[in-house]
Structure formats: C-alpha cells, structure tokens
Design an enzyme around this catalytic site. Structure first.
Site, PDB file in Angstrom:
ATOM      1  N   ASP A 218       1.043  -1.102  -0.035  1.00 36.09           N
ATOM      2  CA  ASP A 218       0.087  -0.020   0.100  1.00 36.09           C
ATOM      3  C   ASP A 218       0.930   1.408   0.123  1.00 36.09           C
ATOM      4  OD1 ASP A 218      -2.226   1.936   0.361  1.00 36.09           O
ATOM      5  OD2 ASP A 218      -3.309   0.198   1.197  1.00 36.09           O
ATOM      6  N   HIS A 241       2.118   1.986  -3.378  1.00 40.14           N
ATOM      7  CA  HIS A 241       1.244   2.778  -3.763  1.00 40.14           C
ATOM      8  C   HIS A 241       1.770   4.490  -3.623  1.00 40.14           C
ATOM      9  CE1 HIS A 241      -2.459  -0.095  -3.267  1.00 40.14           C
ATOM     10  NE2 HIS A 241      -1.402  -0.338  -3.832  1.00 40.14           N
TER      11      HIS A 241
END
Length: 392
Positions: A218, A241
């Site tokens: 993430d 991310h």
C-alpha cells in the site's frame, strides 16, 4: 602533603565514577532478566511489560535492552506518562504469533501511548502477516488486523534504525503526536499484501521522516487528517502506492493537512508517485502548502496524481463532489519515467477546484517518448521545462 592530597582527590574521583557507573547500570533493564526468552516460541509479553513498568517509574533516564534473539510478543501496551526519558534498544527481533488470530480483535500489536521523550533504536519487528492476508483474500470472516507499532499521544519521539517486515496492516502509525523523528527505517511487505502502509501520520505536528526504504503493498507513506508540518526526505519507495496525502474528506467535519514537504526521494515501480486523494463527498477539509521537490520516478504508473473522485466500491459518494479544498501545491524538479502514457493527472473537484498549483522543471517520459497530462477543474502556473506538455 601534595601527594596525599592527590591521592585523596583520586579516591574521590574514583568514588564518583563508581557511583555514576552504578547509576548507569541501574537505569539499564534487560528484558531477559525479567523473564523474556530469546527462542521465538515462549510468550515474552509480560516480561517486556514488567521491564517497561520499572523503567517508566525510574526518576532517571532508562534503557530497556532487547538482546539478540527472537522474542514472541502478543498485544502489548506500553503506557505513560513516565518519569523520565526511555530508550528501547533492540538488537534482536520481536515476532508476532504464527497464528494471526492470537492477536485477537485489537487493531494494534505494539502500542506506545502517552509516552514523552521516547526513543526506539534498531531491531526488527516481524508481524507474520501472511496468514492474515490469506484470510482476507479468501473472503472468510477475519479479524480487523493489527498495525505493527503505533505511537499515540506522545511528544519528542525518535524511531531510528527500525526494520519492520510483514505487518498485517500498517507498519508504523503516528497519531496525535508532536515532534517525532523517524530516520533510517526499513519497512518491507509483499507488493500484493493489502493495506500494509509503511508509515501513516495523522493528527500530528512536527513529524520528520528521513532515510527510509519502504517496499509494501500500500502507500509507502500515507498522510491523514490533521497532519501539519510534516517533512519527508531521502525516501526510497516501491513497490507500493507511493506517497499519498489522503484519502481525506470522508467526513464532513474533518481536520485538514498543511505544510507538507517531500524532497530528494526515489520511486521505483510503484503504482503512484506523489498523490493527493479525497473522497467525492461534502467536507470542510483542506490540503494546502505542499512541496514535492527533487524526485526521481522510475517506471511509476501515476507519477503525479490528484484524485478528488475517490469512491471505492461506489458506496456513499456517487454523483457527489469533494468538498476538500486543495491549494498551493508545488511540483519542482520531478524527473524520470512513467509506466503508463499518462504521467500527470489532475482530477479536481468541480465544486472546489484546485488552485495555486505550480509546476516547475518537470521531465517525465513514457517508453522514451512524450507522455501526456490531463487536467480537470484546476488553476495554476508553470515555469522551466515541462514534459509532458502542461494542461494547466
């Protein structure tokens, strides 16, 4: 006479040295002496908590020593306030139970709360997250999952040289804190592991993150509501991310984010580079005074992104506009390669357009060719070389 005086002085000095050495030893607490076993199998939770209780009561600065070895720890809350400064010096590895269900329904594995003047130095945390990720992937009824280490309601904190691997969820959460330094950390989880953010900062002022290697499933760093005066530098991000401000604006009355800087960092193979995202919902939140400078992108899918139409699973926000006001965001000297044709995407709110956006010396290409950019509901300026061609 002079010789006798010299001997007397020497004896006094020796006594003081012995006194201070004794004090120093008295302020050092080895978890093994409190019953911890470095075998990776024996539950050492209570041993760690007993060492903490003694250190927290100490009127002088204390060090909790975690020697080499592997120490099994279940949910642990290290609570203050404490009487003096505490350093947790970790040479070994702290491991979570193999069975992810052993941590129960708590969303925190290791929590430091209301502890001022805390330093956490070195060591490794192994969150053993694989079983939890498999549970989530299977669609079974799973616990909420735990964040490996949370620092809550603390002031003047240092986290240095810490390695965290395979956290069930976020590796490090900083919440409701003031003056926190995070330096030379390494946070690792597989690219497909869900919600394993490296560092999450919220409701905190004066956080500095420098020298981090973050490879997760993430955000490398996520910036939540109420983050102010956050400085990040020398971050190596990817996979993951990227560095994300948000998502913000899920609630109507939500604290905003301001004075955020990211400099001298490298993104490699990440889904995003620098991203700001907000829910497509009414909100009084904001993002302002943000600087992204001196950044290299290497094969990043979305190097520069503002997304104000965030609406996962189309629940609670279709056909609505984000109320989050984004202003005074500067992108300066960002270079490298995009993994997709669109290297720059500004998708701002129609009811609250982005304003004061500045692009300076941007050079992003796609497969050795010119990339593209898109703009919606945005105002700003450009200067220097701009590639792809600006849509501002």
């Amino acid at each position: 006479m002079a010789a006798a005086k010299l001997i007397t002085i020497s004896c006094v000095v020796s006594v003081f040295l012995i006194f201070f050495i004794t004090l120093s030893n008295a302020a050092s607490y080895n978890v093994i002496t409190f019953g911890a076993k470095p075998d990776g199998r024996t539950d050492s939770t209570q041993s760690f908590l007993r060492a903490w209780a003694v250190a927290c009561r100490s009127s002088q600065a204390s060090t909790i020593v975690v020697p080499k070895g592997r120490y099994l720890i279940k949910n642990a809350v290290f609570r203050g306030p404490c009487k003096s400064r505490i350093t947790v010096q970790i040479s070994g590895t702290i491991v979570a139970p193999n069975d992810y269900r052993a941590l129960g329904k708590s969303d925190r594995w290791i929590l430091f709360i209301k502890v001022d003047r805390l330093s956490i130095i070195g060591g490794t945390l192994d969150g053993k997250g694989a079983g939890f990720w498999a549970c989530r992937k299977s669609g079974r009824n799973c616990p909420v999952g735990t964040r490996s280490i949370t620092i809550n309601s603390a002031n003047n904190v240092i986290v240095s040289g810490l390695t965290s691997i395979n956290s069930q969820l976020s590796h490090l959460v900083i919440s409701s804190c003031n003056n926190v330094i995070v330096r030379n950390v390494k946070f690792i989880a597989p690219a497909e592991s869900p919600n394993t953010d490296g560092i999450h900062v919220e409701s905190s002022t004066g956080v500095t993150i420098t020298g981090g290697t973050i490879q997760t499933g993430d955000d490398c760093i996520s910036v939540g509501r109420g983050a102010r005066n956050l400085h990040m530098s020398n971050i190596k991000c990817g996979p993951g991310h990227g560095v994300s401000i948000g998502s913000l604006g899920k609630e109507l009355n939500e604290d905003g984010v301001e004075n955020v800087t990211l400099t001298n960092s490298v993104f490699t193979g990440s889904d995003n580079g620098v991203r700001i995202k907000s829910w497509a919902r009414p909100s009084r939140s904001f993002v302002r005074n943000v600087f992204f400078q001196n950044i290299i992108m290497r094969n990043v899918k979305n190097p520069i992104l503002i997304d104000q139409n965030y609406c996962p699973n189309n629940q609670g926000c279709p056909n609505k506009n984000s109320g989050v006001k984004i202003s005074q965001v500067t992108y300066r000297n960002i270079q490298g390669t995009s993994a997709t044709p669109k290297a720059v995407a500004f998708d701002c709110s129609s009811s609250n357009p982005c304003s004061g956006i500045k692009l300076q010396d941007i050079k992003l290409t796609y497969m050795n060719k010119a990339a593209t950019s898109t703009c919606k509901n945005i105002g700003g300026t450009t200067s220097g070389v701009i590639m792809p061609r600006s849509c501002l």
